[in-house]
Scaffold this motif. Structure first.
Motif, PDB file in Angstrom:
ATOM      1  N   UNK A   1       9.441 -10.931  11.144  1.00 51.03           N
ATOM      2  CA  UNK A   1       9.356  -9.843  10.182  1.00 51.03           C
ATOM      3  C   UNK A   1       8.444 -10.283   9.046  1.00 51.03           C
ATOM      4  N   UNK A   2       7.411  -9.511   8.783  1.00 47.54           N
ATOM      5  CA  UNK A   2       6.524  -9.853   7.684  1.00 47.54           C
ATOM      6  C   UNK A   2       5.610 -11.017   8.032  1.00 47.54           C
ATOM      7  N   UNK A   3       5.041 -11.604   7.023  1.00 49.42           N
ATOM      8  CA  UNK A   3       4.078 -12.687   7.198  1.00 49.42           C
ATOM      9  C   UNK A   3       4.783 -14.036   7.092  1.00 49.42           C
ATOM     10  N   UNK A   4       4.586 -14.873   8.083  1.00 48.61           N
ATOM     11  CA  UNK A   4       5.142 -16.223   8.048  1.00 48.61           C
ATOM     12  C   UNK A   4       4.015 -17.212   8.341  1.00 48.61           C
ATOM     13  N   UNK A   5       4.224 -18.467   7.962  1.00 47.86           N
ATOM     14  CA  UNK A   5       3.199 -19.488   8.161  1.00 47.86           C
ATOM     15  C   UNK A   5       3.262 -20.162   9.508  1.00 47.86           C
ATOM     16  N   UNK A   6       4.480 -20.252  10.064  1.00 46.36           N
ATOM     17  CA  UNK A   6       4.644 -20.909  11.358  1.00 46.36           C
ATOM     18  C   UNK A   6       6.038 -20.614  11.907  1.00 46.36           C
ATOM     19  N   UNK A   7       6.209 -20.891  13.185  1.00 48.04           N
ATOM     20  CA  UNK A   7       7.508 -20.778  13.842  1.00 48.04           C
ATOM     21  C   UNK A   7       7.752 -22.081  14.592  1.00 48.04           C
ATOM     22  N   UNK A   8       8.972 -22.604  14.448  1.00 50.95           N
ATOM     23  CA  UNK A   8       9.396 -23.816  15.147  1.00 50.95           C
ATOM     24  C   UNK A   8      10.406 -23.399  16.216  1.00 50.95           C
ATOM     25  N   UNK A   9      10.271 -23.963  17.406  1.00 47.30           N
ATOM     26  CA  UNK A   9      11.167 -23.661  18.514  1.00 47.30           C
ATOM     27  C   UNK A   9      12.008 -24.879  18.864  1.00 47.30           C
ATOM     28  N   UNK A  10      13.230 -24.609  19.334  1.00 53.56           N
ATOM     29  CA  UNK A  10      14.085 -25.677  19.862  1.00 53.56           C
ATOM     30  C   UNK A  10      14.623 -25.261  21.221  1.00 53.56           C
ATOM     31  N   UNK A  11      14.825 -26.258  22.057  1.00 53.27           N
ATOM     32  CA  UNK A  11      15.493 -26.084  23.341  1.00 53.27           C
ATOM     33  C   UNK A  11      16.696 -27.012  23.328  1.00 53.27           C
ATOM     34  N   UNK A  12      17.879 -26.436  23.449  1.00 49.72           N
ATOM     35  CA  UNK A  12      19.126 -27.204  23.457  1.00 49.72           C
ATOM     36  C   UNK A  12      19.249 -28.114  22.238  1.00 49.72           C
TER      37      UNK A  12
END
Length: 129
Positions: free
Chosen positions: A49-60
């Protein structure tokens, strides 16, 4: 950004895509990912939603670091993406153990996963091989 003390909102949803980037389904808790039906090469896109600088993902619960990176700086924010508005399409889900897995993502105000960051959006899925 969202101001000096505020955090961006978490991703609104996680979307399962095929290796070509076509949407399969919005992921929800309890989904069964049938690799025989969907194929082995899948990706997950975080919608924000909106403007973000980055996204971090996790698995388990562990940072998902593919291609020597643990974050996506440019939309679309794709788990295993190439960090420049595309995807690799080479995440082989057959390498995952069958059974339950948790996929999580959070949005950060700045590039490279730098805080402030949102709460995690997590979905628990079952992988069938």
């Amino acid at each position: 950004g969202w101001g000096p003390c505020s955090r961006p909102p978490p991703p609104t949803r996680l979307v399962l895509t095929n290796a070509s980037g076509l949407d399969i389904a919005s992921l929800t808790d309890g989904d069964i990912i049938d690799l025989n039906r969907l194929g082995r090469y899948l990706d997950v896109r975080a919608e924000t939603y909106g403007s973000v600088g980055s996204v971090v993902f996790q698995l388990d619960g562990q940072d998902f670091c593919s291609h020597k990176r643990c974050f996506e700086n440019l939309p679309p924010y794709i788990m295993n993406g190439d960090n420049s508005e595309g995807l690799h399409g080479d995440w082989d889900w057959a390498t995952l153990a069958g059974g339950a897995h948790t996929i999580s993502a959070h949005a950060c105000d700045r590039a490279n996963g730098a805080p402030p960051c949102s709460e995690w959006l997590s979905v628990r899925v079952t992988v069938q091989r």
